[in-house]
Design an enzyme around this catalytic site. Sequence first.
Site, short mmCIF file in Angstrom:
data_model
loop_
_atom_site.label_atom_id
_atom_site.label_comp_id
_atom_site.label_asym_id
_atom_site.label_seq_id
_atom_site.Cartn_x
_atom_site.Cartn_y
_atom_site.Cartn_z
CB SER A 113 -8.00 3.40 3.18
OG SER A 113 -7.23 3.06 3.89
CB SER A 143 -8.10 0.73 5.93
OG SER A 143 -8.87 2.07 6.17
CE LYS A 184 -3.95 1.86 2.64
NZ LYS A 184 -4.70 1.63 4.10
#
Lengths: 488, 148
Positions: free
Chosen positions: A154, A178, A79
Amino acid sequence: MLDTLLPAATLIEGLRRRDWSALEVVDAYLARIEALDGQLRAYLHVDPEAARAEARRWDERAARGEPLPPLAGIPVAVKDNICTRGVPTTCGSRILEGWRPPYDATVMVRLRQAGAVLLGKTNLDEFAMGSSTENSAFGPTRNPWDLSRVPGGSSGGSAAAVAAGLAPWALGTDTGGSIRQPAALAGIVGLKPTYGRVSRYGLVAYGSSLDQIGPLTRTVRDAALLLQVIAGQDPLDATSAPVPVPDYTAALGEGIAGLRIGVAREGRGEGLQPGVAAAVEAALEVLAGLGAELREVRLPMLDYALATYYLVATAEASSNLARYDGVRHGLRVPAPDVVEMFARTRAAGFGAEVKRRIMLGTYALSSGFYDAFYLKAQRARTLVRRDFEAAFREVDLVALPTSPTVAFRLGERVDDPLQMYLADIFTVPVNMAGLPGISVPCGFADGLPVGLQLIGRPFDEATLLRAAHAYEQATPWHRRAPALAAAA
Amino acid sequence: MAIDRATVDYVARLSRLALSEAEREAFTRQLREIVDYFARLQTLDLSAVPPTAHVHEGTNLFREDIPRPSLPRDEVLAAAPEVEEGFFVVPAVLEEAVHEPAPPPGLEGAVHEAAPPPGGAAGPDGSGEVADETAGPPPDRGGEGRAG
């Protein structure tokens, strides 16, 4: 060409047996990214040559008969709020566009030492603030099960990449859900470790008392393998805990006979889609059939957890994001004086949701409102912790849906922040209490994946993984993959 | 207290965000709705409940105080928008009074700076690596346009 939907554990075995080379593995994923990422937009940055060079290095070492680390030559996606030395790390924000960190996050150091090959950096809601990946400054990621829908967020880029075979596994981060929520919406496994289990050094801070890094994977075994590499105390993160790290795969297959699983009636409340409720109830039946003992527990603070979370998280965010000011790195919008330069830089560099959260947090912390909001939220947070402490006196795990709904359509909630926040209702309490939580695929509703969330005692990821593995092995869900075809 | 335009403008100034007219409009509406939702906390009796700042609070961790190399200065400075002789360059810093926002009516007596949350400033994103990294916008230093 190699099947990119294989679990990472299978790739590792195949590499050891020389069924394929590290270069063949990396090339298979790069080809898949080339073919499909135009539709999905899971990645913000891919450097094929760097990944191939790393893979060749591991193949050469293997050819020389050198001893190899556990993940030698296995690709991983990361990420884009995790710092990678010399590799762009944008956090999905214009304010960090073009920034190349001068150091690796501790999880990256550990992955590299374990031999993993960085495949690319994945898309996210800006600074991890969001539940749909629509808040990325570089455009949304799409759900591989239905391209008109969001992958959750997210960590939506990591979830979509793994679900569609654009990476064997990935790292995400979880401040209020997330990792778990996008894992649920994309039909894969997502594990948020106990607060303090994994070093946050080099994770760009959002809510420092809540943030954790964890794996998104195709199988529970893969989650155990990846956690094994990244877990453990780190002198560079004073909040990482000096708690020994067990062998997470050792007890995976021991079954769950006699394990007590708490079911909270608050997890069956309003807003839960009927198809999600049905899949979760059926999953509980499967767990009972495997020998688990289901017991009713109460989580009365669930009604207050979302308000508590959004006060605590935005307060911490407003403080953490004060450092983006156009002075030391990233964007600067010129102005005649320094305060105006800060204000213009931040106005141009941050997107709407980040601004909203900075404003909310600043409001909650400002004198006159500090006691009414921030302090009150901190006190309510204590009650959220106590709910779980009471539950864990009766049971070994607590089960909840991961998300109240399946993946929603792009654009459906962007203008209604409160509706978007409600996507996190079942995941935020876990971060508030600092507990480990896992989402495991538990069926489909309207053709879209549903996730079952299991929550464990602090630092007891092993029990969490054992239960999730037992469930996974008894059900077919993890073998399903979205039907995606390269655009003509 | 309901959020109005004056509150939004005040908080935007504290947050160092130059908002557009459309943003001021949208945030007034959205923040009001969100803060109204937060009001459900006011129904809880929390007077006897201690606050949680951090789930591992009460445990202090120590490590050996051994010097180790910091990040290469050139690499760190290379990421800055403007540098000179090893310093970060910033525009002129004017006197503080010009920029201190006044609280909106009804908020008189409010202190002008937001308090940092405990732990919130300690994000390990390398903030300890650069001498001048602090959690807030750097305090105005007065005088010269350099912060090092």
